[in-house]
Design an enzyme around this catalytic site. Sequence first.
Site, PDB file in Angstrom:
ATOM      1  CE  LYS A  20      38.497  37.728  39.629  1.00  0.00           C
ATOM      2  NZ  LYS A  20      37.843  38.992  39.266  1.00  0.00           N
ATOM      3  N   GLY A  92      33.000  42.339  36.852  1.00  0.00           N
ATOM      4  CA  GLY A  92      33.153  43.786  36.938  1.00  0.00           C
ATOM      5  C   GLY A  92      34.383  44.269  36.181  1.00  0.00           C
ATOM      6  NE  ARG A 120      30.460  44.552  41.470  1.00  0.00           N
ATOM      7  CZ  ARG A 120      31.670  44.024  41.274  1.00  0.00           C
ATOM      8  NH1 ARG A 120      31.790  42.906  40.572  1.00  0.00           N
ATOM      9  NH2 ARG A 120      32.736  44.607  41.765  1.00  0.00           N
ATOM     10  CD  GLN A 167      36.767  46.255  38.612  1.00  0.00           C
ATOM     11  OE1 GLN A 167      35.661  46.778  38.675  1.00  0.00           O
ATOM     12  NE2 GLN A 167      36.962  44.976  38.871  1.00  0.00           N
ATOM     13  CG  ASP A 313      39.498  41.465  45.169  1.00  0.00           C
ATOM     14  OD1 ASP A 313      38.542  42.230  45.368  1.00  0.00           O
ATOM     15  OD2 ASP A 313      40.065  41.366  44.064  1.00  0.00           O
ATOM     16  NE  ARG A 392      38.139  37.926  44.966  1.00  0.00           N
ATOM     17  CZ  ARG A 392      38.954  37.300  44.117  1.00  0.00           C
ATOM     18  NH1 ARG A 392      39.493  36.142  44.438  1.00  0.00           N
ATOM     19  NH2 ARG A 392      39.250  37.827  42.940  1.00  0.00           N
TER      20      ARG A 392
HETATM   21  C1  S3P Z   1      40.291  44.498  39.857  1.00  0.00           C
HETATM   22  C2  S3P Z   1      40.203  45.565  40.717  1.00  0.00           C
HETATM   23  C3  S3P Z   1      39.489  45.519  42.000  1.00  0.00           C
HETATM   24  C4  S3P Z   1      39.204  44.100  42.455  1.00  0.00           C
HETATM   25  C5  S3P Z   1      38.695  43.246  41.343  1.00  0.00           C
HETATM   26  C6  S3P Z   1      39.697  43.193  40.192  1.00  0.00           C
HETATM   27  C7  S3P Z   1      41.022  44.664  38.588  1.00  0.00           C
HETATM   28  O1  S3P Z   1      38.252  46.203  41.867  1.00  0.00           O
HETATM   29  O2  S3P Z   1      38.296  44.108  43.532  1.00  0.00           O
HETATM   30  O3  S3P Z   1      38.474  41.931  41.810  1.00  0.00           O
HETATM   31  O4  S3P Z   1      41.378  43.650  37.951  1.00  0.00           O
HETATM   32  O5  S3P Z   1      41.282  45.812  38.197  1.00  0.00           O
HETATM   33  P1  S3P Z   1      38.168  47.800  42.067  1.00  0.00           P
HETATM   34  O6  S3P Z   1      39.051  48.399  41.082  1.00  0.00           O
HETATM   35  O7  S3P Z   1      36.745  48.158  41.818  1.00  0.00           O
HETATM   36  O8  S3P Z   1      38.587  48.039  43.482  1.00  0.00           O
END
Ligand code: S3P
Length: 432
Positions: A20, A92, A120, A167, A313, A392
């Site tokens: 993803k 997110g 969020r 993120q 995750d 999940r």
């Molecule tokens: C992700 C980072 C993670 C993860 C999310 C995907 C990404 O979140 O939990 O499912 O693709 O950068 P955080 O960066 O908020 O920990």
Amino acid sequence: MKTIYRSFGLQGMITVPGDKSISHRAVMFGALADGVTTIHGFLKGADCLSTIDCFRKMGIQIEEKEDTIYVHGKGLHGLTAPTETLDVGNSGTTTRLISGILAGQDFTTTLSGDASLNSRPMKRIITPLSMMNADIKSEKGNGCAPLVIHGKPLTAIHYQSPVASAQVKSCVLLAGLYANGKTSVTEPSLSRDHTERMLRSFGADISSKGCTSTIAPPESLQGQHIEVPGDISSAAFFIAAALITPNSEVYIQNVGINPTRSGILKVCEDMGADITRKNVREEGGEPVADLMVRSSDLHGTVIEGSIIPTLIDELPVIALMACCAEGKTIIRDAHELHVKESDRIEIVSRNLSAMGADIIPTEDGFLINSRCDEHDIPILHGASIACAMDHRIAMTFAVAGMNADGETIITDSDCVDVSYPGFFSQLESISL
Ligand code: S3P
């Protein structure tokens, strides 16, 4: 709604859908590159389709032919103003990464998603982007989406992030594409590094040292071919299912094992799991392997500190494994679980307790003790599981239900489509 019954073993060979995180980034960077980016193995889950939809609304042509996605990039300054609010759905990653890009455009955008997404925390990106001189506001003033972003020229910063979040890191680095100098981010421990790896392959000047990544604004990015490996976060459900269900042997092909993502493998090994990595190779700058997983007698462990971002995750399904392992498991330093698609500390504890497990939620994780019968078989019983539309959680409790007496009913099971369309039928296809 889905009803799950006890499984008498999992046997077979599977491939899981594309990663993803990598799928999102391939579309985003392809849109900002010159020329065509081709993506093979793209995850057609709802989250990544939200990313495609957002870029289409900003004038990027994205087509699908056979198994390949074609992104017709228009360069770093080629996006056009959307005529409507960008719908980020449940995603997110779409919201936080795209905000970094939008902050540096010469137009205004509004981002909004579903009820979960719009609750969020977005202050974690509003703060560093504002330090870069961006104009980004939470429409309701509550630090959440909808976000209104008036694009403008950005100032380079060094950002000391309070959270280990890919993120947040990626948002700031993407804003750095449009800044007036080198932008860097230091995080408390290393989060997934797909942005750094992939932007480098698109020709960006980006370097990483320890927990700091630095980007210099490039003249241009060049379209690439991206092979998306299978998502270890999706493979995690089959890994856990094979380990805890007696009489199982599952071969999972083509799984991304990037060290910033594969903490679950280390934890499984610490718990005594029988997992063999085969055909370890590198594809498109990402390490990949096939995994042979066999039923194992697991024992408890302690999971804490810098490994947490590398398995964040996977913690719901790791908590389930711990309920089926001998002895005690402690999971701490995982506050971030409170602000995922649901409050995963609360929802995992509530649902596992409803199935008879001995699990205590803590402020930043769980305390778990095994509860087995006189033959050392874990005692879980079926229950009705509400997953707060969290994909999940639905998949974790499908695996739990296969190891429980009676019926387990997952009430809002459709949410698995966010990251794993076809999950239930694939699980059923290898279950005895
Ligand atoms: C992700 C980072 C993670 C993860 C999310 C995907 C990404 O979140 O939990 O499912 O693709 O950068 P955080 O960066 O908020 O920990």
